[in-house]
Design a protein around this motif. Structure first.
Motif, PDB file in Angstrom:
ATOM      1  N   VAL A 335       1.123  -0.845  -0.540  1.00 52.90           N
ATOM      2  CA  VAL A 335       0.137   0.022   0.096  1.00 52.90           C
ATOM      3  C   VAL A 335       1.067   1.386  -0.248  1.00 52.90           C
ATOM      4  N   HIS A 336       0.636   2.408  -0.265  1.00 49.52           N
ATOM      5  CA  HIS A 336       1.068   3.372  -0.969  1.00 49.52           C
ATOM      6  C   HIS A 336       0.495   4.642   0.108  1.00 49.52           C
ATOM      7  N   VAL A 337       0.988   4.467   1.830  1.00 45.03           N
ATOM      8  CA  VAL A 337       1.019   5.200   3.043  1.00 45.03           C
ATOM      9  C   VAL A 337       1.203   6.975   2.934  1.00 45.03           C
ATOM     10  N   TYR A 338       0.303   7.559   3.752  1.00 44.35           N
ATOM     11  CA  TYR A 338       1.989   8.895   4.726  1.00 44.35           C
ATOM     12  C   TYR A 338       1.418   8.376   5.842  1.00 44.35           C
ATOM     13  N   PHE A 352       9.685   0.551   5.124  1.00 41.16           N
ATOM     14  CA  PHE A 352       9.218   1.122   3.990  1.00 41.16           C
ATOM     15  C   PHE A 352      10.110   0.410   2.630  1.00 41.16           C
ATOM     16  N   GLU A 353       9.079  -0.158   1.898  1.00 45.73           N
ATOM     17  CA  GLU A 353      10.018  -0.332   0.330  1.00 45.73           C
ATOM     18  C   GLU A 353      11.110   0.412  -0.273  1.00 45.73           C
ATOM     19  N   GLU A 354       9.672   1.699  -0.310  1.00 44.96           N
ATOM     20  CA  GLU A 354      10.700   2.731  -0.897  1.00 44.96           C
ATOM     21  C   GLU A 354       9.533   3.564  -0.393  1.00 44.96           C
ATOM     22  N   ILE A 355      10.453   5.041  -0.260  1.00 48.59           N
ATOM     23  CA  ILE A 355       9.690   5.998   0.326  1.00 48.59           C
ATOM     24  C   ILE A 355      10.262   7.115  -1.005  1.00 48.59           C
ATOM     25  N   ARG A 356       8.818   7.609  -1.165  1.00 48.52           N
ATOM     26  CA  ARG A 356       8.673   8.685  -2.069  1.00 48.52           C
ATOM     27  C   ARG A 356       8.750  10.304  -1.477  1.00 48.52           C
ATOM     28  N   SER A 361       9.220  19.499   9.822  1.00 46.71           N
ATOM     29  CA  SER A 361       9.787  21.297  10.156  1.00 46.71           C
ATOM     30  C   SER A 361       9.100  20.836  11.930  1.00 46.71           C
ATOM     31  N   ALA A 362       9.263  22.065  12.782  1.00 51.88           N
ATOM     32  CA  ALA A 362       8.883  21.404  14.121  1.00 51.88           C
ATOM     33  C   ALA A 362       7.535  20.995  14.187  1.00 51.88           C
ATOM     34  N   GLY A 363       7.054  20.447  14.977  1.00 53.49           N
ATOM     35  CA  GLY A 363       5.954  19.856  15.200  1.00 53.49           C
ATOM     36  C   GLY A 363       4.908  18.400  13.842  1.00 53.49           C
ATOM     37  N   PHE A 364       5.506  18.703  12.722  1.00 55.41           N
ATOM     38  CA  PHE A 364       4.730  18.125  11.817  1.00 55.41           C
ATOM     39  C   PHE A 364       5.625  17.229  10.653  1.00 55.41           C
ATOM     40  N   ASN A 365       6.406  16.369  10.655  1.00 55.12           N
ATOM     41  CA  ASN A 365       7.365  14.889  10.083  1.00 55.12           C
ATOM     42  C   ASN A 365       6.331  14.175   9.373  1.00 55.12           C
ATOM     43  N   TYR A 366       6.942  13.452   8.154  1.00 53.41           N
ATOM     44  CA  TYR A 366       5.333  12.999   7.763  1.00 53.41           C
ATOM     45  C   TYR A 366       6.568  12.227   6.248  1.00 53.41           C
ATOM     46  N   VAL A 367       6.059  11.000   5.873  1.00 55.41           N
ATOM     47  CA  VAL A 367       7.646  10.730   5.010  1.00 55.41           C
ATOM     48  C   VAL A 367       5.811  10.001   4.068  1.00 55.41           C
ATOM     49  N   THR A 368       5.693   9.702   2.863  1.00 54.75           N
ATOM     50  CA  THR A 368       4.887   8.820   1.999  1.00 54.75           C
ATOM     51  C   THR A 368       6.053   7.741   1.029  1.00 54.75           C
TER      52      THR A 368
END
Ligand SMILES: NC(=O)c1ccc[n+]([C@@H]2O[C@H](COP(=O)([O-])OP(=O)(O)OC[C@H]3O[C@@H](n4cnc5c(N)ncnc54)[C@H](OP(=O)(O)O)[C@@H]3O)[C@@H](O)[C@H]2O)c1
Length: 393
Positions: A335-338, A352-356, A361-368
């Protein structure tokens, strides 16, 4: 079944009281409720005291009662009651998805053994007749996937957070006040209620029973305004979605996860306590069923439909379970996730199989990126209590 349907009713909560109301509006004297079994002796009731008992055997051993309708909120007691009812040869209706999802394999055998029928349309998507349609109309191997908003309360919460900017706690409180949420709202917001329905739906769609514990599910209890904003900036809405799909290698993938839904999808416009189910098949592409998935009256109309179906001896045939070419459940799908997270040690749990895309930033981190359902299922219990939010893109 006899001309007269004499019901023994378990429970007198939101759905059961809805049933009493709906029966009054719609039926002649063919269907009547003989006795109601409840738990709390001190609660004030809107029907005469003589209608109520605390003793379940008064219903289960009464030979005049030919149909048991089980509408209680305790899955263990529900299992005991439904089992005893089938063993006593009584036609039975249940709305208890938690109980059904946990015991459906055994209950299917019990129906056969005792030559009785157990119907449970109200357990999955309230008023939407999804089970009987899957059982009767989609009775072939053309089905490819079922995708849906299967839980009214979490959809209500997401609608209010997205549309009106209300915070999570207030939206949950509203859903409870309106009678959409389960007595234990954890089941709704952690995706477990949707998972239970997905398990039931899969039995009728693909003829395979998969124990809920084997299927990955993630809910909305950790959602934040940041996640809603992230989706909005991409023209999407976050919805809690359950999916079962047939893969090319004859395996089935099943999971429940919040999903960033784009505008052209049918489920984009499913709001509040409504449910929506998309049925995809080989030659008709997609079909969409939409309706109220929770609440006393909508759910009790599905109960009534099962009662009348039992009046003409309807039973689920479970035909797809008898097919030669049986499907197998698998968590191999990707699955492709946030993923939004607060601390690096939480992110490190995910393989993760692959990071896109990666943002910090301060207080907000994400990967997809891409991840297997197997990895998500392996770390599922470790995610509890952590400030992480996952959504499929
Ligand atoms: N609400 C919905 O929109 C909805 C939608 C679809 C399916 N369902 C399912 O329908 C079922 C009922 O839900 P609800 O919302 O109507 O629940 P509810 O309003 O919380 O009422 C639960 C009822 O169960 C009774 N009860 C609990 N344990 C019992 C026992 N051991 N013996 C006899 N009675 C017992 C309670 O008795 P007392 O009155 O004495 O406390 C109460 O009347 C649940 O399985 C739920 O998952 C609900």
């Amino acid at each position: 079944m006899k001309d007269k349907i004499s019901i023994g009713l378990f429970g007198f909560g939101v759905v059961a009281q809805g049933l009493v109301h709906v029966l009054k509006q719609t039926q002649g004297d063919r269907i009547s409720i003989k006795k109601i079994c409840v738990k709390d002796p001190d609660k004030a009731r809107s029907l005469p005291d003589s209608m109520f008992t605390l003793d379940e055997d008064e219903l289960l051993l009464d030979e005049d009662i030919n149909l048991i309708v089980e509408l209680i909120d305790d899955a263990e007691a529900s299992y005991r009651i439904v089992k005893k009812s089938l063993q006593a040869g009584k036609q039975t209706v249940s709305a208890n998805k938690k109980m059904l999802a946990a015991h459906l394999d055994e209950l299917i055998l019990l129906q056969k053994e005792h030559h009785v029928s157990l119907l449970y349309e109200p357990s999955s998507c309230g008023s939407i007749p999804i089970i009987r349609n899957l059982e009767e109309y989609y009775d072939n191997d053309l089905l490819q996937s079922i995708t849906g908003i299967l839980n009214g309360s979490s959809n209500y919460i997401l609608s209010k957070m997205t549309g009106q900017g209300i915070d999570y706690a207030e939206a949950l409180h509203q859903a409870q006040e309106l009678g959409f949420a389960e007595s234990n709202p954890t089941l709704d917001v952690e995706g477990i209620d949707a998972l239970n329905k997905l398990v039931i739906i899969t039995v009728h769609a693909f003829g395979l029973y998969v124990s809920p514990g084997n299927v990955f599910s993630f809910g909305i209890s950790t959602i934040s305004a940041q996640d809603i904003r992230f989706a909005k900036e991409k023209g999407r809405k976050i919805k809690l979605v359950g999916q079962v799909r047939k893969n090319q290698d004859n395996t089935l993938s099943m999971y429940v996860i919040p999903r960033m839904v784009s505008q052209e999808k049918y489920i984009y416009n499913v709001e509040d306590e409504f449910n929506g189910v998309v049925i995809k098949g080989a030659f008709y592409d997609k079909q969409f069923m939409f309706g109220k998935g929770a609440g006393g009256f909508p759910t009790s109309s599905a109960v009534l439909s099962d009662i009348t179906a039992l009046g003409y001896d309807y039973r689920y045939e479970y035909k797809k379970m008898k097919l030669q070419n049986r499907l197998e459940f698998s968590n191999q799908g990707i699955v492709h996730v946030y993923l939004r997270y607060a601390v690096e040690s939480d992110f490190a749990l995910f393989r993760f199989e692959e990071i896109r895309e990666r943002y910090s930033s301060a207080g907000f981190n994400y990967v997809t990126g891409l991840i297997t359902l197997e990895n998500l299922q392996q770390i599922r219990t470790q995610l509890s209590g952590r400030n992480v939010f996952l959504a499929e893109i």
